[in-house]
Design an enzyme around this catalytic site. Structure first.
Site, PDB file in Angstrom:
ATOM      1  N   GLU A   1      44.034  46.088 -61.240  1.00  0.00           N
ATOM      2  CA  GLU A   1      44.137  46.865 -60.005  1.00  0.00           C
ATOM      3  C   GLU A   1      42.913  47.770 -59.987  1.00  0.00           C
ATOM      4  O   GLU A   1      42.767  48.638 -60.836  1.00  0.00           O
ATOM      5  CB  GLU A   1      45.446  47.656 -60.001  1.00  0.00           C
ATOM      6  CG  GLU A   1      45.885  48.062 -58.614  1.00  0.00           C
ATOM      7  CD  GLU A   1      45.326  49.397 -58.221  1.00  0.00           C
ATOM      8  OE1 GLU A   1      44.146  49.430 -57.793  1.00  0.00           O
ATOM      9  OE2 GLU A   1      46.051  50.383 -58.333  1.00  0.00           O
TER      10      GLU A   1
ATOM     11  N   GLU B   1      34.347  54.159 -53.076  1.00  0.00           N
ATOM     12  CA  GLU B   1      35.552  54.920 -53.365  1.00  0.00           C
ATOM     13  C   GLU B   1      35.155  56.247 -53.990  1.00  0.00           C
ATOM     14  O   GLU B   1      34.708  56.325 -55.127  1.00  0.00           O
ATOM     15  CB  GLU B   1      36.471  54.132 -54.307  1.00  0.00           C
ATOM     16  CG  GLU B   1      37.788  54.844 -54.504  1.00  0.00           C
ATOM     17  CD  GLU B   1      38.931  53.931 -54.881  1.00  0.00           C
ATOM     18  OE1 GLU B   1      38.712  52.719 -55.011  1.00  0.00           O
ATOM     19  OE2 GLU B   1      40.043  54.439 -55.038  1.00  0.00           O
TER      20      GLU B   1
ATOM     21  N   THR C   1      35.694  48.495 -61.064  1.00  0.00           N
ATOM     22  CA  THR C   1      35.317  47.083 -61.041  1.00  0.00           C
ATOM     23  C   THR C   1      34.514  46.634 -62.260  1.00  0.00           C
ATOM     24  O   THR C   1      34.761  45.560 -62.808  1.00  0.00           O
ATOM     25  CB  THR C   1      34.502  46.753 -59.777  1.00  0.00           C
ATOM     26  OG1 THR C   1      33.371  47.611 -59.714  1.00  0.00           O
ATOM     27  CG2 THR C   1      35.340  46.934 -58.523  1.00  0.00           C
TER      28      THR C   1
ATOM     29  N   CYS D   1      44.083  55.057 -55.550  1.00  0.00           N
ATOM     30  CA  CYS D   1      43.347  53.816 -55.248  1.00  0.00           C
ATOM     31  C   CYS D   1      43.466  53.448 -53.779  1.00  0.00           C
ATOM     32  O   CYS D   1      42.586  52.806 -53.227  1.00  0.00           O
ATOM     33  CB  CYS D   1      43.899  52.672 -56.079  1.00  0.00           C
ATOM     34  SG  CYS D   1      44.168  53.101 -57.776  1.00  0.00           S
TER      35      CYS D   1
ATOM     36  N   LYS E   1      47.201  52.463 -73.845  1.00  0.00           N
ATOM     37  CA  LYS E   1      46.218  53.537 -74.022  1.00  0.00           C
ATOM     38  C   LYS E   1      46.130  54.358 -72.737  1.00  0.00           C
ATOM     39  O   LYS E   1      45.634  53.883 -71.726  1.00  0.00           O
ATOM     40  CB  LYS E   1      44.835  52.995 -74.362  1.00  0.00           C
ATOM     41  CG  LYS E   1      43.928  54.131 -74.867  1.00  0.00           C
ATOM     42  CD  LYS E   1      42.480  53.761 -74.982  1.00  0.00           C
ATOM     43  CE  LYS E   1      41.669  54.220 -73.802  1.00  0.00           C
ATOM     44  NZ  LYS E   1      41.731  55.647 -73.492  1.00  0.00           N
TER      45      LYS E   1
END
Lengths: 129, 504
Positions: B263, B400, B243, B302, B189
């Protein structure tokens, strides 16, 4: 100078409208603040109970009757800021329930004022009984 | 002959179909519910195409198609699978410029990056996995004179893969190439922000990948991603993202006792030691570029080196050059080959990044350059590359942002550099720059991250394992060890003895 309890999370009227629509469709809801990449740093909205709360999660408060959670290590870095859950048009990824509506919950932050910081509501850590 | 206007350097936008379908069992299949959603370009807000809004029933079809294909694909020889992977690589290479333009229009990133990084890496990763499975061997151990242990690798089965939007084709490649090489069938997906690139690629691949080996389900996370992650017919889930979603996917996987690889991002430190400033030479220039790497892919990586740690003695000299190089970043239309930084991938990302710039200012971080939106193309989502000076406890140092925002602080010695570098929830990437041959090894070993770039950054070659420590997840991609995440170990324990044991 206020002696009122300071709440950690708030919600904009636009986000309240979206929450009301999602409740009508899905029933009770919960929020968990994410970290990490892509849609990280965005709040996730799920059906209440969908996401299993662990002993490392902190309950910051409620918005529109929905519990708002965050992992405790993330909370360490966020605890001095007040969070307002807003909503913006956009195509977010993730499993958050509002995505199909073409909107995305997002966080707006501000630092607590010194007198607010003295009267912060206590947080609960771990699953509710 | 001169014309009044200089010819536009902007490369042509590729032609898209008005509507795409799911790819199931080798066929383009409309979603059962008949619903579609608009995929808009972050370059200018224009419509790219309508994409299927799939639900659980569509996922069921895709998983069934994968299961059927698995009966034969799992038994193919490494030779055959390798050939398919090489053909995929060839098709990408032959259509590299076209696919680069597709990805640029869909994601908003500059064409010079899709041309020089995303697509060439896709080609190489497919070829790498085509190669390693030809060289790989199982093992045989004679445990004693009559007992032989054979270790044979078998594909794990049907893999569900949920792909992020920052590198629509490369992130799909990182997951597809090892899964196919291992003999798995896949239901993939793509992210709902960037669903079209993979559909366009698989139109080009028709006739190459056998029917049902790769099935593409388009749609929204809660409607299509969730039933995929929860599906009982899936044997493994691979996810790149955030997360909270990672935890939720692990929760679903636990219901089926399925393994997962995750990841989940980072807040990568980029450390510049005092010796960097010993000379103003080629290496110093490379270091300056290394610090400005936060702007690659508009910061939507990332491993974005979003925390810049500079030795206090060289700070003034170094940051002056970093700011100058950052100011020289050419913003513009992503399809202009000279544009160095394009659009953020979506409006909600754009708003989120601006909200972080706001909290950075509130927390007292000093804006060294940038600090707000840019107006490169009307209707698109552009942000100035921004540098903050602050300290590591600020939220802009800990979260992030996934945008072109760099947070800078100084350190006085190696111990403090390591302490700051490791004061983060994450551990995906890190950069370490020095002219001192001794510390080039010893200090990176102290950094808690799965990838430490030493005197380089943002290099992602195949054959170098990539993955996270701490809350950045687990699993190692881009390397043959990823094959084992998509496989079971079958042990045949064979007795050549004709004699009974004597128990019964």
């Amino acid at each position: 100078m206020t002696t009122q309890t300071t709440f950690r999370v708030d919600v904009t009227p636009a986000a309240s409208d979206v929450i009301a629509k999602l409740k009508a469709e899905n029933g009770p809801l919960m929020f968990h603040q994410s970290g990490g990449c892509c849609d990280g740093s965005s709040p996730m909205c799920y059906e209440d109970g969908e996401f299993i709360i662990g002993s490392s999660d902190v309950l910051l408060g409620q918005i529109e009757g929905c519990n708002f959670w965050m992992s405790s290590d993330q909370f360490e870095y966020w605890q001095h800021t007040h969070l307002t859950i807003d909503v913006t048009p956009g195509r977010g990824a993730s499993f958050s329930l509002e995505i199909p509506m073409g909107v995305r919950f997002m966080i707006r932050s501000r630092l607590f004022e010194p007198d607010e910081a003295e009267h912060l509501a206590p947080v609960h850590v771990g699953p509710l009984d | 002959m001169q014309t009044a206007e200089a010819p536009s350097k902007i490369m042509p936008r590729p032609m898209f179909k008005t509507q795409y379908e799911n790819y199931i069992g080798g066929k383009w299949v409309p979603p059962i519910g008949g619903e579609y959603f608009d995929n808009q370009s972050p370059v200018d807000g224009s419509l790219i195409a309508k994409m299927p809004r799939s639900k659980a029933a569509d996922v069921d079809l895709a998983v069934a198609a994968a299961q059927k294909a698995f009966e034969t694909w799992s038994k193919t020889s490494a030779t055959e699978r390798s050939k398919v992977l090489l053909q995929i690589a060839d098709v990408i290479e032959q259509n590299l410029e076209f696919l680069a333009r597709v990805e640029t229009v869909e994601n908003g990133k500059a064409l010079r990056e899709t041309m020089a990084a995303d697509l060439p890496l896709c080609v190489d990763h497919f070829r790498y996995f085509a190669g390693v499975i030809r060289a790989e061997e199982g093992s045989a151990t004679e445990l004693n004179a009559d007992t032989l242990s054979l270790i044979i690798k078998e594909p794990i089965g049907i893999v569900g893969q949920i792909i992020p939007w920052n590198f629509p084709l490369l992130m799909a490649t990182w997951k597809l190439a090892p899964a196919l090489a291992a003999g798995c069938c896949v239901v993939i997906k793509p992210a709902e922000q960037t669903p079209t690139s993979l559909a366009v690629l698989f139109e080009l691949l028709e006739g190459i990948v056998p029917a049902g080996v790769v099935n593409i389900i388009q749609g929204f996370g809660p409607e299509a991603g969730k039933p995929l992650a929860q599906h009982k017919g899936i044997n493994k889930v691979a996810f790149t993202g955030e997360t909270t979603t990672g935890r939720l996917i692990m929760q679903y996987a636990s219901e089926n006792l399925n393994p997962v690889t995750m990841e989940l991002g980072g807040k990568s430190p980029n450390i510049f030691m005092k010796s960097v400033g010993d000379a103003d030479d080629e290496f110093f220039d490379k270091c300056v570029e290394g610090a400005v790497m936060f702007a690659l892919n508009q910061g939507e990586i990332c491993t974005c080196p979003s925390r810049l740690l500079v030795h206090e003695d060289i700070y003034d000299k170094f940051i002056e050059r970093v700011i100058a190089r950052t100011k020289a970043i050419k913003l513009g239309h992503p399809l202009d080959p000279e544009t160095m930084m394009g659009a953020q991938a979506s409006n909600d990302q754009y708003e989120k990044i601006l909200s972080y710039i706001d909290i950075g200012k509130q927390e007292g971080a000093e804006v060294l350059t940038g600090g707000g939106p840019a107006d490169s193309v009307e209707g698109g989502y552009y942000i100035q590359p921004t540098i903050f000076k602050g300290h590591n406890k600020m939220r802009i140092f800990q979260e992030e942002i996934f945008g072109p925002v760099l947070s800078v602080t100084t350190f006085k010695d190696a111990d403090e550099a390591v302490a700051i570098a490791n004061d983060t929830l994450y551990g995906l990437g890190a950069g370490f720059w020095s002219r001192d041959a001794h510390e080039l090894y010893t200090i990176p070993r102290q950094i808690q991250a799965g990838r430490v770039w030493v005197n380089c950054y943002h290099d992602y070659p195949a054959h170098a394992p990539f993955g996270g420590y701490k809350k950045s997840g687990f699993g190692r991609e881009n390397h043959l060890m990823m094959l084992n995440h998509y496989r079971q170990v079958k042990n045949l324990l064979i007795s050549y003895s004709k004699n009974k044991l004597g128990f019964f």
